[in-house]
Design a protein around this motif. Structure first.
Motif, PDB file in Angstrom:
ATOM      1  N   VAL A  45    -100.162 -57.918 -98.976  1.00 43.18           N
ATOM      2  CA  VAL A  45     -99.884 -57.534 -97.815  1.00 43.18           C
ATOM      3  C   VAL A  45     -98.999 -55.982 -97.772  1.00 43.18           C
ATOM      4  O   VAL A  45     -99.276 -55.253 -97.291  1.00 43.18           O
ATOM      5  N   PHE A  46     -97.991 -55.982 -98.729  1.00 41.99           N
ATOM      6  CA  PHE A  46     -97.156 -54.723 -98.954  1.00 41.99           C
ATOM      7  C   PHE A  46     -98.174 -53.645 -99.574  1.00 41.99           C
ATOM      8  O   PHE A  46     -98.008 -52.512 -98.868  1.00 41.99           O
ATOM      9  N   GLY A  47     -98.910 -53.978-100.440  1.00 47.05           N
ATOM     10  CA  GLY A  47     -99.704 -52.898-101.109  1.00 47.05           C
ATOM     11  C   GLY A  47    -100.804 -52.492-100.188  1.00 47.05           C
ATOM     12  O   GLY A  47    -101.062 -51.272 -99.883  1.00 47.05           O
ATOM     13  N   THR A  48    -101.409 -53.427 -99.286  1.00 43.49           N
ATOM     14  CA  THR A  48    -102.835 -53.052 -98.444  1.00 43.49           C
ATOM     15  C   THR A  48    -101.941 -52.289 -97.240  1.00 43.49           C
ATOM     16  O   THR A  48    -102.699 -51.393 -96.910  1.00 43.49           O
ATOM     17  N   ALA A  49    -100.883 -52.735 -96.743  1.00 38.50           N
ATOM     18  CA  ALA A  49    -100.229 -51.922 -95.349  1.00 38.50           C
ATOM     19  C   ALA A  49     -99.964 -50.360 -96.097  1.00 38.50           C
ATOM     20  O   ALA A  49    -100.379 -49.460 -95.470  1.00 38.50           O
ATOM     21  N   THR A  50     -99.573 -50.372 -97.001  1.00 38.42           N
ATOM     22  CA  THR A  50     -99.154 -48.794 -97.729  1.00 38.42           C
ATOM     23  C   THR A  50    -100.616 -48.188 -97.997  1.00 38.42           C
ATOM     24  O   THR A  50    -100.321 -46.930 -97.414  1.00 38.42           O
ATOM     25  N   SER A  51    -101.330 -48.582 -98.693  1.00 37.61           N
ATOM     26  CA  SER A  51    -102.529 -47.822 -98.910  1.00 37.61           C
ATOM     27  C   SER A  51    -103.263 -47.743 -97.446  1.00 37.61           C
ATOM     28  O   SER A  51    -103.957 -46.595 -97.360  1.00 37.61           O
ATOM     29  N   ALA A  52    -103.235 -48.594 -96.549  1.00 39.19           N
ATOM     30  CA  ALA A  52    -103.922 -48.361 -95.146  1.00 39.19           C
ATOM     31  C   ALA A  52    -103.306 -47.239 -94.499  1.00 39.19           C
ATOM     32  O   ALA A  52    -103.969 -46.341 -93.954  1.00 39.19           O
ATOM     33  N   VAL A  53    -102.028 -47.205 -94.422  1.00 39.74           N
ATOM     34  CA  VAL A  53    -101.397 -46.118 -93.804  1.00 39.74           C
ATOM     35  C   VAL A  53    -101.519 -44.724 -94.352  1.00 39.74           C
ATOM     36  O   VAL A  53    -101.779 -43.729 -93.848  1.00 39.74           O
ATOM     37  N   THR A  54    -101.463 -44.664 -95.802  1.00 43.37           N
ATOM     38  CA  THR A  54    -101.813 -43.577 -96.477  1.00 43.37           C
ATOM     39  C   THR A  54    -103.154 -43.047 -96.167  1.00 43.37           C
ATOM     40  O   THR A  54    -103.526 -41.650 -95.832  1.00 43.37           O
ATOM     41  N   PHE A  55    -104.378 -43.788 -96.539  1.00 46.28           N
ATOM     42  CA  PHE A  55    -105.671 -43.474 -96.045  1.00 46.28           C
ATOM     43  C   PHE A  55    -105.955 -42.933 -94.821  1.00 46.28           C
ATOM     44  O   PHE A  55    -106.583 -42.077 -94.366  1.00 46.28           O
ATOM     45  N   TYR A  56    -105.142 -43.803 -93.672  1.00 50.43           N
ATOM     46  CA  TYR A  56    -105.208 -43.326 -92.331  1.00 50.43           C
ATOM     47  C   TYR A  56    -104.669 -41.980 -92.100  1.00 50.43           C
ATOM     48  O   TYR A  56    -105.377 -41.132 -91.442  1.00 50.43           O
ATOM     49  N   ARG A  57    -103.564 -41.555 -92.557  1.00 54.61           N
ATOM     50  CA  ARG A  57    -103.075 -40.390 -92.319  1.00 54.61           C
ATOM     51  C   ARG A  57    -104.064 -39.349 -92.926  1.00 54.61           C
ATOM     52  O   ARG A  57    -103.848 -38.146 -92.394  1.00 54.61           O
ATOM     53  N   ARG A  58    -104.657 -39.356 -94.034  1.00 55.06           N
ATOM     54  CA  ARG A  58    -105.327 -38.486 -94.792  1.00 55.06           C
ATOM     55  C   ARG A  58    -106.840 -38.394 -94.371  1.00 55.06           C
ATOM     56  O   ARG A  58    -107.420 -37.287 -94.614  1.00 55.06           O
ATOM     57  N   VAL A  59    -107.335 -39.599 -94.053  1.00 50.72           N
ATOM     58  CA  VAL A  59    -108.847 -39.675 -94.028  1.00 50.72           C
ATOM     59  C   VAL A  59    -109.197 -39.591 -92.212  1.00 50.72           C
ATOM     60  O   VAL A  59    -110.210 -39.134 -91.987  1.00 50.72           O
ATOM     61  N   ARG A  60    -108.308 -40.302 -91.726  1.00 54.70           N
ATOM     62  CA  ARG A  60    -108.632 -40.630 -90.113  1.00 54.70           C
ATOM     63  C   ARG A  60    -109.732 -41.371 -89.834  1.00 54.70           C
ATOM     64  O   ARG A  60    -110.580 -40.817 -89.251  1.00 54.70           O
ATOM     65  N   PRO A  61    -109.931 -42.352 -90.330  1.00 53.31           N
ATOM     66  CA  PRO A  61    -111.166 -43.175 -90.215  1.00 53.31           C
ATOM     67  C   PRO A  61    -111.195 -43.676 -88.612  1.00 53.31           C
ATOM     68  O   PRO A  61    -110.276 -43.938 -88.179  1.00 53.31           O
ATOM     69  N   ASP A  62    -112.405 -43.861 -88.284  1.00 57.49           N
ATOM     70  CA  ASP A  62    -112.751 -44.438 -86.931  1.00 57.49           C
ATOM     71  C   ASP A  62    -112.353 -45.585 -86.596  1.00 57.49           C
ATOM     72  O   ASP A  62    -112.854 -46.775 -87.227  1.00 57.49           O
ATOM     73  N   LEU A  63    -111.216 -45.793 -85.907  1.00 60.32           N
ATOM     74  CA  LEU A  63    -110.574 -47.085 -85.384  1.00 60.32           C
ATOM     75  C   LEU A  63    -111.474 -47.920 -84.765  1.00 60.32           C
ATOM     76  O   LEU A  63    -111.386 -49.263 -84.710  1.00 60.32           O
ATOM     77  N   ARG A  64    -112.525 -47.592 -84.151  1.00 59.52           N
ATOM     78  CA  ARG A  64    -113.454 -48.156 -83.034  1.00 59.52           C
ATOM     79  C   ARG A  64    -114.044 -49.134 -83.882  1.00 59.52           C
ATOM     80  O   ARG A  64    -114.489 -50.419 -83.273  1.00 59.52           O
ATOM     81  N   THR A  65    -114.458 -49.077 -85.054  1.00 60.31           N
ATOM     82  CA  THR A  65    -114.982 -50.105 -85.853  1.00 60.31           C
ATOM     83  C   THR A  65    -114.157 -50.810 -86.740  1.00 60.31           C
ATOM     84  O   THR A  65    -114.400 -51.971 -86.910  1.00 60.31           O
ATOM     85  N   ALA A  66    -113.408 -50.146 -87.247  1.00 65.82           N
ATOM     86  CA  ALA A  66    -112.102 -51.063 -88.365  1.00 65.82           C
ATOM     87  C   ALA A  66    -111.396 -52.216 -87.486  1.00 65.82           C
ATOM     88  O   ALA A  66    -111.074 -53.139 -87.926  1.00 65.82           O
ATOM     89  N   LEU A  67    -110.966 -51.625 -86.371  1.00 66.03           N
ATOM     90  CA  LEU A  67    -109.967 -52.656 -85.754  1.00 66.03           C
ATOM     91  C   LEU A  67    -110.611 -54.145 -85.202  1.00 66.03           C
ATOM     92  O   LEU A  67    -110.168 -55.103 -85.378  1.00 66.03           O
ATOM     93  N   PRO A  68    -111.757 -53.928 -84.582  1.00 63.99           N
ATOM     94  CA  PRO A  68    -112.512 -55.173 -84.097  1.00 63.99           C
ATOM     95  C   PRO A  68    -113.058 -55.901 -85.400  1.00 63.99           C
ATOM     96  O   PRO A  68    -112.880 -57.110 -85.604  1.00 63.99           O
ATOM     97  N   MET A  69    -113.423 -55.294 -86.392  1.00 64.43           N
ATOM     98  CA  MET A  69    -113.570 -56.025 -87.719  1.00 64.43           C
ATOM     99  C   MET A  69    -112.697 -56.684 -88.539  1.00 64.43           C
ATOM    100  O   MET A  69    -112.504 -57.663 -88.827  1.00 64.43           O
ATOM    101  N   ALA A  70    -111.427 -55.837 -88.225  1.00 62.56           N
ATOM    102  CA  ALA A  70    -110.026 -56.647 -88.834  1.00 62.56           C
ATOM    103  C   ALA A  70    -109.627 -57.782 -87.986  1.00 62.56           C
ATOM    104  O   ALA A  70    -109.392 -58.757 -88.666  1.00 62.56           O
ATOM    105  N   ALA A  71    -109.829 -57.695 -86.749  1.00 62.79           N
ATOM    106  CA  ALA A  71    -109.246 -58.876 -85.965  1.00 62.79           C
ATOM    107  C   ALA A  71    -110.266 -60.115 -86.226  1.00 62.79           C
ATOM    108  O   ALA A  71    -109.398 -61.176 -86.406  1.00 62.79           O
TER     109      ALA A  71
END
Length: 246
Positions: A45-71
Motif C-alpha cells: 500500500v505504501f509503495g503503490t500510493a507513492t508511485s501513484a502520486v508520483t505518476f499522477y503529478r508527472r503523467v496526469r492520467p485521465d481519472l475518468r477511466t482510472a477511478l471507476p476501475m479502481a473502485a
C-alpha cells in the motif's frame, strides 16, 4: 529493507513486486501464509500510493477511466481476500501461468503495441471494459497478488489501447485500490503484523518513488523491456510452483 526497496521499484515500473517481496515474507519464521499475504499487502500500500502520486503529478492520467476501475477493483479485491483462505493456490496457479505465457507471446508479436496511446473503444464501451478488467484483476489480487500490476498494464495496453507509460500511471491508481480493499479484509480478520508491515512499507515507498521517476524519465520503451523481464520471471516462478507441487 533491501527486498522492500527492490520490490517497490519493480512494482512502480511494471508491477510484479510481490514476486520478490511475498516469497521473502513467507520465509520469516512463525508467519502463516495468510499473515504473510496480509502483511505484504500493507507494505505494498505504501509503495503503490507513492508511485501513484508520483505518476499522477508527472503523467496526469485521465481519472475518468482510472477511478471507476479502481473502485470496482477494490471491492473485487476485498472479495478475493475473503476467499483466499478457503481456496488453495494450486487452483489458480496453472491458469495464471498460461495467461502470462499468452500475454508474453502477444506482446512480443506486436512490437509497436504500447508505444503510443491509441484508444480502441470510446464512451460507455471504454468504461465498461475498464470496469470489467478492474473487477477481474482486482479479485485475483485479493486471492493471490503477485503480478497484479503487470496484468493491469497489459490489459490497459492491449484491450483499451493505452501506451505503456499511460497504462503504468493508471495501473498504480487501480493497484492502490486493490491493495487497500484486500488489506481492509485482512485487517478485520487480525492477519496483519503491523510492525513488519510498516518496515516493508517504508522501503516500498522509497522504491516506488524511484521506480516511478525512472519510468517517467525513460518512457514506454523502458517499461516494455522491464515488463518482458518481470513477466518472464513470473512465468518461471509460478511454473516451478506448479511442477514442484505435482
Amino acid at each position: 529493507m533491501v527486498t522492500g526497496l527492490a520490490a517497490g521499484f519493480i512494482d512502480a515500473v511494471v508491477g510484479g513486486g510481490g514476486l520478490l517481496q511475498l516469497p521473502v515474507t513467507l520465509m520469516i519464521p512463525g508467519l502463516s501464509p495468510v499473515q504473510a499475504l496480509a502483511t505484504n499487502k500493507m507494505g505494498s500500500v505504501f509503495g503503490t500510493a507513492t508511485s501513484a502520486v508520483t505518476f499522477y503529478r508527472r503523467v496526469r492520467p485521465d481519472l475518468r477511466t482510472a477511478l471507476p476501475m479502481a473502485a470496482v477493483a477494490a471491492l473485487a479485491a476485498g472479495g478475493g481476500a475473503a476467499v483466499a483462505a478457503a481456496l488453495p493456490e494450486s487452483v489458480f496457479t496453472p491458469i495464471i501461468v498460461l495467461a502470462l505465457i499468452a500475454v508474453l507471446v502477444f506482446t512480443v508479436a506486436r512490437p509497436s503495441m504500447g508505444q503510443l496511446t491509441e484508444l480502441r473503444h470510446a464512451g460507455a464501451h471504454h468504461y465498461a471494459r475498464a470496469v470489467a478488467l478492474g473487477a477481474l484483476i482486482g479479485f485475483y489480487d485479493g486471492v493471490m497478488g503477485p503480478g497484479t500490476g503487470s496484468f493491469l498494464i497489459i490489459a490497459l495496453v492491449s484491450v483499451l489501447g493505452y501506451s505503456f507509460l499511460e497504462a503504468s500511471a493508471k495501473a498504480k491508481i487501480v493497484n492502490l485500490a486493490t491493495n487497500l480493499g484486500a488489506l481492509a479484509v485482512f485487517a478485520a480478520h487480525g492477519s496483519v503484523l503491523w510492525g513488519l508491515g510498516l518496515v516493508l512499507g517504508l522501503s516500498n515507498m522509497t522504491g516506488g518513488y524511484l521506480g516511478a521517476r525512472t519510468a517517467v524519465a525513460l518512457g514506454s520503451s523502458f517499461i516494455r523491456v522491464v515488463f518482458f523481464v518481470v513477466v518472464t520471471a513470473l512465468i518461471v516462478k509460478l511454473g516451478w510452483d506448479v511442477v514442484s507441487g505435482l
